[in-house]
Scaffold this active site. Structure first.
Site, PDB file in Angstrom:
ATOM      1  CB  THR A 183       6.210  -2.534  17.461  1.00  0.00           C
ATOM      2  OG1 THR A 183       7.145  -1.472  17.446  1.00  0.00           O
ATOM      3  CG2 THR A 183       5.200  -2.362  16.360  1.00  0.00           C
ATOM      4  CG  ASP A 214       8.844  -1.217  10.581  1.00  0.00           C
ATOM      5  OD1 ASP A 214       9.443  -0.673  11.536  1.00  0.00           O
ATOM      6  OD2 ASP A 214       8.079  -2.193  10.734  1.00  0.00           O
ATOM      7  N   GLY A 234      10.214  -5.223  14.550  1.00  0.00           N
ATOM      8  CA  GLY A 234      11.660  -5.427  14.533  1.00  0.00           C
ATOM      9  C   GLY A 234      12.352  -4.131  14.172  1.00  0.00           C
TER      10      GLY A 234
END
Ligand code: ASP
Length: 324
Positions: A183, A214, A234
């Site tokens: 990401t 997220d 993560g």
């Protein structure tokens, strides 16, 4: 007070044995994006423009899990998501489930600026992209051979893979270096203490169709206010549970912690191996902690500090140097 910028290309179990062909292009991309962001800040571009500019560039690089280079769902499709937030106004925009939009981060900004809403997803987000005339491409444009291979390996191992964390045993024998992707995100602050944050991702390898992580969730993967700007990376499910980005800001606001203290506190309390973040504060501090093996990252501050790294500082030739 002074400007500062930090960016990441994902956190995870990045082996120290990462071969040069996996490492060099990613370090080069981080350096290029850092230079782009620093030049924009020096030219007095607003932090919101700076983080969008840098994340667009990271999305356009196939080295990272966002835009071109996004990892694939269990159906072999891309479902990209992104989020942007202006710390000054707390205005924010987010998108999920994109399969044709070249720069998800710019669509997130348009959601923020041109709709009464914060978050658009799937068909509605794609329709909004058409209406706004943003650049689109056939969904095959985003799919790289490496990601087809990664999905195959993840399916064989029956795993949803946080792109590189714990590479699947025996499944990526010859191209382990190529599996190190992640990401992307960028945070920036200008000399007046105005903050902004942006994050963009393809999510997790072999994720269910429709899964949202997220990254586009305000306060989880992305947050900015008048204290700090945070972009996390993560395992999305853990980051959402820990409200990582907002907790950093809340510790500063309610408990008076410094940026470094607040970020370290949050990282320490999130399950090990699951999270990393980059953050800047209103007074130009920068921090880039992680509890994974490594995190592709880079930062610079007005007082001349600059760092580009993958593993903890000092390990395996990570660069840490003054940039006078
Ligand atoms: N946080 C992202 C997600 O769970 C993945 C990553 O950071 O690499 O969708």
């Amino acid at each position: 007070m002074g400007w500062a910028i930090a960016l990441h290309g994902g956190a995870g179990d990045i082996p120290l044995s990462l071969p040069a062909e996996g490492r060099a292009p990613r370090e080069a991309a981080l350096r290029h994006c850092l230079e782009l962001g620093v030049a924009a800040l020096k030219a007095n571009r607003p932090p919101l423009d700076v983080v969008e500019l840098v994340v667009r560039e990271l999305e356009n690089s196939p080295c990272f899990n966002a835009g071109k280079g996004s990892v694939l769902t269990t159906n072999g499709t891309v479902e990209m998501e992104a989020c942007i937030m202006d710390g000054n106004t707390k205005k924010c925009g987010a998108v999920s489930g994109l399969s044709t939009v070249v720069n998800a981060i710019s669509l997130a900004r348009l959601v923020m600026e041109r709709t009464p809403h914060i978050y658009l997803a799937f068909d509605g987000a794609e329709a909004f992209a058409r209406e706004q005339g943003v650049e689109t491409a056939h969904s095959s444009h985003f799919i790289t051979p490496e990601n087809v291979e990664r999905l195959k390996n993840a399916k064989e191992a029956k795993r949803v893979q946080i792109d590189y964390t714990e590479p699947i045993k025996g499944a990526i024998p010859s191209s382990i270096g190529d599996s190190q992707i992640g990401t992307v995100g960028c945070v920036a602050v200008d000399g007046h203490g105005i903050l902004a944050s942006a994050t963009s991702t393809g999510g997790l390898v072999n994720k269910m169709a429709g899964r949202i992580g997220d990254t586009p969730i305000i306060g989880a993967g992305t947050y900015a206010n008048s204290y700090c700007a945070v972009s996390a990376t993560g395992k999305g499910e853990s980051i959402i549970q820990a409200t990582v980005a907002r907790d950093v800001a809340a510790l500063m606001e309610y408990k008076g912690l410094s940026l470094k203290e607040a970020a370290a506190y949050v990282i320490e309390r999130t399950p090990k191996g699951n999270v990393g973040l980059v953050a800047v504060s209103a007074n130009g501090e920068v921090t880039m902690p992680f509890n994974t093996t490594g995190m592709f990252r880079a930062c610079a501050t007005e007082d001349g500090y600059s760092e580009i790294g993958i593993w903890p500082s000092g390990i395996n030739g990570d660069l840490e140097y003054p940039n006078k």
